[in-house]
Design a protein around this motif. Structure first.
Motif, mmCIF file in Angstrom:
data_model
loop_
_atom_site.group_PDB
_atom_site.id
_atom_site.type_symbol
_atom_site.label_atom_id
_atom_site.label_comp_id
_atom_site.label_asym_id
_atom_site.label_seq_id
_atom_site.Cartn_x
_atom_site.Cartn_y
_atom_site.Cartn_z
ATOM 1 N N ARG A 80 0.847 -1.203 0.000
ATOM 2 C CA ARG A 80 0.000 0.000 0.000
ATOM 3 C C ARG A 80 0.880 1.250 0.000
ATOM 4 O O ARG A 80 1.762 1.373 0.855
ATOM 5 N N VAL A 81 0.650 2.142 -0.947
ATOM 6 C CA VAL A 81 1.459 3.359 -1.024
ATOM 7 C C VAL A 81 0.568 4.601 -1.015
ATOM 8 O O VAL A 81 -0.610 4.528 -1.372
ATOM 9 N N ARG B 67 -2.553 11.100 5.995
ATOM 10 C CA ARG B 67 -3.336 10.023 5.362
ATOM 11 C C ARG B 67 -2.516 8.735 5.283
ATOM 12 O O ARG B 67 -3.049 7.642 5.481
ATOM 13 N N ALA B 68 -1.214 8.865 5.004
ATOM 14 C CA ALA B 68 -0.365 7.662 4.945
ATOM 15 C C ALA B 68 -0.385 6.944 6.290
ATOM 16 O O ALA B 68 -0.478 5.710 6.351
ATOM 17 N N ALA B 69 -0.325 7.722 7.381
ATOM 18 C CA ALA B 69 -0.352 7.114 8.715
ATOM 19 C C ALA B 69 -1.716 6.463 8.957
ATOM 20 O O ALA B 69 -1.794 5.332 9.457
ATOM 21 N N GLU B 70 -2.766 7.165 8.575
ATOM 22 C CA GLU B 70 -4.115 6.649 8.849
ATOM 23 C C GLU B 70 -4.422 5.368 8.081
ATOM 24 O O GLU B 70 -5.118 4.492 8.591
ATOM 25 N N ALA C 284 0.019 3.163 5.185
ATOM 26 C CA ALA C 284 0.788 3.009 3.945
ATOM 27 C C ALA C 284 2.218 2.589 4.289
ATOM 28 O O ALA C 284 2.759 2.987 5.318
ATOM 29 N N ASP C 285 2.829 1.799 3.400
ATOM 30 C CA ASP C 285 4.207 1.342 3.631
ATOM 31 C C ASP C 285 5.206 2.454 3.370
ATOM 32 O O ASP C 285 6.298 2.462 3.922
ATOM 33 N N VAL C 286 4.842 3.368 2.477
ATOM 34 C CA VAL C 286 5.786 4.403 2.049
ATOM 35 C C VAL C 286 5.009 5.571 1.435
ATOM 36 O O VAL C 286 3.894 5.381 0.941
ATOM 37 N N ILE C 287 5.625 6.757 1.504
ATOM 38 C CA ILE C 287 5.065 7.910 0.786
ATOM 39 C C ILE C 287 5.916 8.127 -0.460
ATOM 40 O O ILE C 287 7.146 8.217 -0.373
ATOM 41 N N ASN D 142 5.961 8.890 13.078
ATOM 42 C CA ASN D 142 5.148 7.719 12.723
ATOM 43 C C ASN D 142 5.906 6.701 11.865
ATOM 44 O O ASN D 142 5.308 5.754 11.351
ATOM 45 N N HIS D 143 7.229 6.935 11.730
ATOM 46 C CA HIS D 143 8.124 5.972 11.064
ATOM 47 C C HIS D 143 7.678 5.634 9.633
ATOM 48 O O HIS D 143 7.669 4.469 9.233
ATOM 49 N N ILE D 144 7.294 6.661 8.881
ATOM 50 C CA ILE D 144 6.862 6.406 7.498
ATOM 51 C C ILE D 144 7.964 6.859 6.542
ATOM 52 O O ILE D 144 8.300 8.040 6.496
ATOM 53 N N PRO D 145 8.562 5.915 5.788
ATOM 54 C CA PRO D 145 9.610 6.311 4.847
ATOM 55 C C PRO D 145 9.056 7.176 3.708
ATOM 56 O O PRO D 145 7.898 6.997 3.298
#
Ligand code: UDP
Length: 240
Positions: free
Chosen positions: A8-9, A149-152, A155-158, A208-211
Protein backbone atom coordinates in the motif's frame (compact mmCIF):
# COMPACT_ATOMS: atom_id res chain seq x y z
CA UNK A 1 3.84 -9.74 -14.30
CA UNK A 2 6.15 -7.94 -11.89
CA UNK A 3 5.24 -7.99 -8.25
CA UNK A 4 5.10 -4.82 -6.18
CA UNK A 5 7.56 -4.17 -3.36
CA UNK A 6 4.90 -2.28 -1.45
CA UNK A 7 1.40 -3.47 -0.64
CA UNK A 8 0.00 0.00 0.00
CA UNK A 9 1.46 3.36 -1.02
CA UNK A 10 0.49 6.98 -0.67
CA UNK A 11 1.49 9.08 -3.67
CA UNK A 12 1.81 12.82 -3.16
CA UNK A 13 1.39 14.72 -6.41
CA UNK A 14 1.93 18.46 -6.20
CA UNK A 15 -0.42 20.77 -8.03
CA UNK A 16 2.47 22.21 -9.97
CA UNK A 17 3.31 18.76 -11.33
CA UNK A 18 -0.15 18.59 -12.92
CA UNK A 19 0.31 21.94 -14.64
CA UNK A 20 3.34 21.07 -16.74
CA UNK A 21 5.50 23.87 -18.10
CA UNK A 22 2.87 26.62 -17.79
CA UNK A 23 2.89 26.04 -14.02
CA UNK A 24 -0.78 27.03 -13.88
CA UNK A 25 -3.96 25.04 -14.43
CA UNK A 26 -4.14 21.50 -15.70
CA UNK A 27 -2.11 19.98 -18.51
CA UNK A 28 -3.71 16.77 -19.71
CA UNK A 29 -0.56 15.84 -21.63
CA UNK A 30 1.12 15.57 -18.24
CA UNK A 31 -1.80 14.05 -16.32
CA UNK A 32 -2.43 11.32 -18.91
CA UNK A 33 0.96 9.58 -18.72
CA UNK A 34 0.95 9.83 -14.90
CA UNK A 35 -2.43 8.11 -14.81
CA UNK A 36 -1.26 5.43 -17.28
CA UNK A 37 1.50 4.49 -14.84
CA UNK A 38 -0.79 4.63 -11.79
CA UNK A 39 -3.11 2.22 -13.65
CA UNK A 40 -0.22 -0.23 -14.18
CA UNK A 41 0.77 -0.01 -10.51
CA UNK A 42 -2.84 -0.73 -9.59
CA UNK A 43 -2.92 -3.71 -11.97
CA UNK A 44 0.06 -5.40 -10.31
CA UNK A 45 -1.79 -5.23 -7.00
CA UNK A 46 -0.40 -2.18 -5.20
CA UNK A 47 -3.06 -0.40 -3.19
CA UNK A 48 -2.85 3.31 -4.01
CA UNK A 49 -3.92 6.41 -2.15
CA UNK A 50 -3.16 9.81 -3.68
CA UNK A 51 -2.93 13.21 -2.01
CA UNK A 52 -2.97 16.09 -4.49
CA UNK A 53 -1.68 19.59 -3.96
CA UNK A 54 -3.28 22.77 -5.25
CA UNK A 55 -0.36 25.04 -6.07
CA UNK A 56 -1.24 25.08 -9.79
CA UNK A 57 -4.28 27.19 -8.87
CA UNK A 58 -3.72 28.79 -5.48
CA UNK A 59 -1.36 28.70 -2.52
CA UNK A 60 -2.65 30.33 0.64
CA UNK A 61 0.45 32.21 1.76
CA UNK A 62 2.10 32.78 -1.61
CA UNK A 63 -1.00 34.05 -3.44
CA UNK A 64 -3.08 35.49 -0.61
CA UNK A 65 -0.39 36.61 1.85
CA UNK A 66 -0.88 40.20 3.03
CA UNK A 67 -3.99 40.59 0.89
CA UNK A 68 -6.36 38.19 2.61
CA UNK A 69 -7.12 36.66 5.94
CA UNK A 70 -4.83 33.63 6.17
CA UNK A 71 -7.43 30.99 6.96
CA UNK A 72 -9.63 32.11 4.09
CA UNK A 73 -6.68 32.06 1.72
CA UNK A 74 -5.93 28.52 2.90
CA UNK A 75 -9.56 27.52 2.38
CA UNK A 76 -9.15 28.60 -1.23
CA UNK A 77 -6.02 26.47 -1.49
CA UNK A 78 -7.88 23.44 -0.19
CA UNK A 79 -10.63 24.00 -2.77
CA UNK A 80 -7.90 24.08 -5.43
CA UNK A 81 -6.82 20.59 -4.34
CA UNK A 82 -10.40 19.40 -4.81
CA UNK A 83 -10.32 20.57 -8.44
CA UNK A 84 -7.13 18.59 -8.99
CA UNK A 85 -8.58 15.53 -7.25
CA UNK A 86 -11.57 15.56 -9.63
CA UNK A 87 -9.29 15.99 -12.66
CA UNK A 88 -7.11 13.05 -11.64
CA UNK A 89 -10.17 10.95 -10.86
CA UNK A 90 -11.59 11.62 -14.31
CA UNK A 91 -8.33 10.80 -16.07
CA UNK A 92 -8.00 7.53 -14.15
CA UNK A 93 -11.63 6.60 -14.82
CA UNK A 94 -11.10 7.21 -18.54
CA UNK A 95 -8.43 4.54 -18.30
CA UNK A 96 -10.79 2.05 -16.67
CA UNK A 97 -9.41 2.43 -13.15
CA UNK A 98 -11.88 2.19 -10.27
CA UNK A 99 -11.42 5.46 -8.31
CA UNK A 100 -13.01 7.31 -5.42
CA UNK A 101 -12.42 10.90 -4.30
CA UNK A 102 -12.71 11.66 -0.61
CA UNK A 103 -12.44 15.24 0.65
CA UNK A 104 -11.51 16.52 4.09
CA UNK A 105 -13.98 19.38 3.62
CA UNK A 106 -17.40 17.93 2.92
CA UNK A 107 -18.81 18.59 -0.54
CA UNK A 108 -21.11 15.63 -0.89
CA UNK A 109 -22.50 16.58 -4.28
CA UNK A 110 -19.08 16.07 -5.85
CA UNK A 111 -17.14 13.63 -3.65
CA UNK A 112 -17.33 11.35 -0.64
CA UNK A 113 -16.38 12.80 2.73
CA UNK A 114 -13.11 11.48 4.10
CA UNK A 115 -13.90 8.42 6.22
CA UNK A 116 -10.84 6.39 7.14
CA UNK A 117 -12.50 2.97 7.32
CA UNK A 118 -14.26 3.57 4.04
CA UNK A 119 -11.03 4.64 2.37
CA UNK A 120 -9.35 1.44 3.55
CA UNK A 121 -12.27 -0.64 2.27
CA UNK A 122 -11.91 1.01 -1.16
CA UNK A 123 -8.18 0.26 -1.16
CA UNK A 124 -8.79 -3.37 -0.21
CA UNK A 125 -11.17 -3.66 -3.13
CA UNK A 126 -8.44 -2.41 -5.46
CA UNK A 127 -9.86 1.09 -5.89
CA UNK A 128 -7.55 4.08 -6.07
CA UNK A 129 -8.52 6.66 -3.44
CA UNK A 130 -7.76 10.33 -4.06
CA UNK A 131 -7.75 12.50 -0.96
CA UNK A 132 -8.72 16.13 -1.59
CA UNK A 133 -8.77 19.28 0.56
CA UNK A 134 -5.55 18.45 2.38
CA UNK A 135 -6.04 18.00 6.11
CA UNK A 136 -9.19 20.15 6.05
CA UNK A 137 -7.44 22.75 8.22
CA UNK A 138 -5.73 26.03 7.38
CA UNK A 139 -2.06 26.50 8.29
CA UNK A 140 -1.19 23.03 6.97
CA UNK A 141 0.20 21.81 3.65
CA UNK A 142 -0.75 18.95 1.41
CA UNK A 143 2.62 17.38 2.31
CA UNK A 144 1.38 17.18 5.88
CA UNK A 145 -1.92 15.81 4.57
CA UNK A 146 0.04 13.15 2.69
CA UNK A 147 1.81 12.02 5.85
CA UNK A 148 -1.41 12.14 7.86
CA UNK A 149 -3.34 10.02 5.36
CA UNK A 150 -0.36 7.66 4.95
CA UNK A 151 -0.35 7.11 8.71
CA UNK A 152 -4.11 6.65 8.85
CA UNK A 153 -4.25 4.08 6.04
CA UNK A 154 -1.02 2.36 7.20
CA UNK A 155 0.79 3.01 3.95
CA UNK A 156 4.21 1.34 3.63
CA UNK A 157 5.79 4.40 2.05
CA UNK A 158 5.07 7.91 0.79
CA UNK A 159 5.98 8.45 -2.86
CA UNK A 160 6.91 12.12 -3.08
CA UNK A 161 6.79 12.90 -6.79
CA UNK A 162 8.64 16.18 -7.35
CA UNK A 163 10.04 18.35 -10.10
CA UNK A 164 13.55 17.27 -9.05
CA UNK A 165 15.01 13.75 -9.04
CA UNK A 166 15.96 13.55 -5.37
CA UNK A 167 17.31 15.51 -2.44
CA UNK A 168 20.55 17.49 -2.95
CA UNK A 169 22.90 19.20 -0.52
CA UNK A 170 22.38 22.44 -2.50
CA UNK A 171 20.27 23.56 -5.42
CA UNK A 172 21.61 21.75 -8.54
CA UNK A 173 20.15 24.51 -10.73
CA UNK A 174 22.49 26.98 -9.00
CA UNK A 175 25.40 24.72 -8.02
CA UNK A 176 26.42 22.22 -10.75
CA UNK A 177 28.50 20.35 -8.16
CA UNK A 178 25.49 19.71 -5.91
CA UNK A 179 25.49 16.22 -4.42
CA UNK A 180 22.42 14.01 -4.49
CA UNK A 181 21.73 11.94 -1.40
CA UNK A 182 20.69 8.29 -1.77
CA UNK A 183 19.36 8.12 1.76
CA UNK A 184 18.79 10.55 4.60
CA UNK A 185 17.35 10.40 8.08
CA UNK A 186 14.44 12.61 9.07
CA UNK A 187 16.83 14.38 11.44
CA UNK A 188 19.24 15.15 8.57
CA UNK A 189 16.37 16.78 6.71
CA UNK A 190 15.28 18.79 9.73
CA UNK A 191 18.75 19.79 10.93
CA UNK A 192 20.09 20.70 7.50
CA UNK A 193 16.86 22.41 6.46
CA UNK A 194 16.75 20.33 3.27
CA UNK A 195 13.82 21.17 1.03
CA UNK A 196 12.08 17.81 1.04
CA UNK A 197 8.85 18.64 2.83
CA UNK A 198 7.93 21.31 5.37
CA UNK A 199 9.00 20.67 8.95
CA UNK A 200 5.49 19.79 10.15
CA UNK A 201 5.23 17.07 7.52
CA UNK A 202 8.78 15.81 8.13
CA UNK A 203 8.36 15.53 11.88
CA UNK A 204 4.98 13.82 11.49
CA UNK A 205 6.56 11.21 9.24
CA UNK A 206 9.45 10.81 11.69
CA UNK A 207 7.12 10.31 14.66
CA UNK A 208 5.15 7.72 12.72
CA UNK A 209 8.12 5.97 11.06
CA UNK A 210 6.86 6.41 7.50
CA UNK A 211 9.61 6.31 4.85
CA UNK A 212 9.51 8.98 2.13
CA UNK A 213 10.79 8.17 -1.33
CA UNK A 214 11.61 11.34 -3.28
CA UNK A 215 11.87 11.15 -7.08
CA UNK A 216 11.11 13.10 -10.26
CA UNK A 217 7.66 12.96 -11.79
CA UNK A 218 9.09 14.24 -15.08
CA UNK A 219 9.39 10.57 -16.07
CA UNK A 220 6.09 9.13 -14.73
CA UNK A 221 7.54 5.62 -15.11
CA UNK A 222 9.47 6.43 -11.93
CA UNK A 223 6.29 5.75 -9.96
CA UNK A 224 6.29 2.17 -11.29
CA UNK A 225 10.03 1.86 -10.65
CA UNK A 226 9.60 2.80 -6.99
CA UNK A 227 6.57 0.58 -6.52
CA UNK A 228 8.47 -2.43 -7.90
CA UNK A 229 11.49 -1.76 -5.70
CA UNK A 230 13.96 -0.09 -8.04
CA UNK A 231 16.31 2.23 -6.17
CA UNK A 232 15.93 5.73 -7.55
CA UNK A 233 15.90 9.21 -6.05
CA UNK A 234 16.38 9.67 -2.34
CA UNK A 235 14.82 7.77 0.55
CA UNK A 236 14.20 9.54 3.84
CA UNK A 237 13.78 7.13 6.71
CA UNK A 238 15.03 6.20 10.15
CA UNK A 239 18.75 5.89 10.72
CA UNK A 240 19.90 2.28 10.47
N1 UDP B 1 -3.91 23.87 2.40
C1 UDP B 1 -4.39 24.04 3.69
N2 UDP B 1 -4.44 22.95 4.52
C2 UDP B 1 -4.04 21.71 4.14
C3 UDP B 1 -3.52 21.56 2.85
C4 UDP B 1 -3.47 22.64 1.98
O1 UDP B 1 -4.77 25.13 4.09
O2 UDP B 1 -4.12 20.77 4.93
C5 UDP B 1 -3.93 25.03 1.46
C6 UDP B 1 -2.74 25.97 1.62
O3 UDP B 1 -3.19 27.28 1.39
C7 UDP B 1 -1.83 25.52 0.49
C8 UDP B 1 -2.82 25.17 -0.59
O4 UDP B 1 -3.90 24.57 0.13
O5 UDP B 1 -0.96 26.54 0.06
C9 UDP B 1 -2.35 24.22 -1.66
O6 UDP B 1 -1.63 23.14 -1.08
P1 UDP B 1 -0.04 22.97 -1.27
O7 UDP B 1 0.60 24.32 -1.28
O8 UDP B 1 0.42 21.98 -0.27
O9 UDP B 1 -0.01 22.36 -2.74
P2 UDP B 1 1.24 21.89 -3.63
O10 UDP B 1 2.39 22.81 -3.34
O11 UDP B 1 1.56 20.49 -3.26
O12 UDP B 1 0.72 21.98 -5.05
Amino acid sequence: MESPKYKRVLIKVSGEALAGEKKFGLNFDVIGPVCDVIKRCNEIGTQIGIVVGGGNFWRGVKDGGGKMERSRADHMGMLATAINALALCDALEQRGVDVRVQTAIEMNKVAEPYIRARAIRHLEKGRVVIFGCGTGNPYFSTDTAAVLRAAEINADVILLAKNIDGVYDSDPAVNPGAKKYERLSYMDVLNQGLGVMDTTATSLSMDNHIPIQVFALEDPENIYRVVTGEKIGTIVQEEN
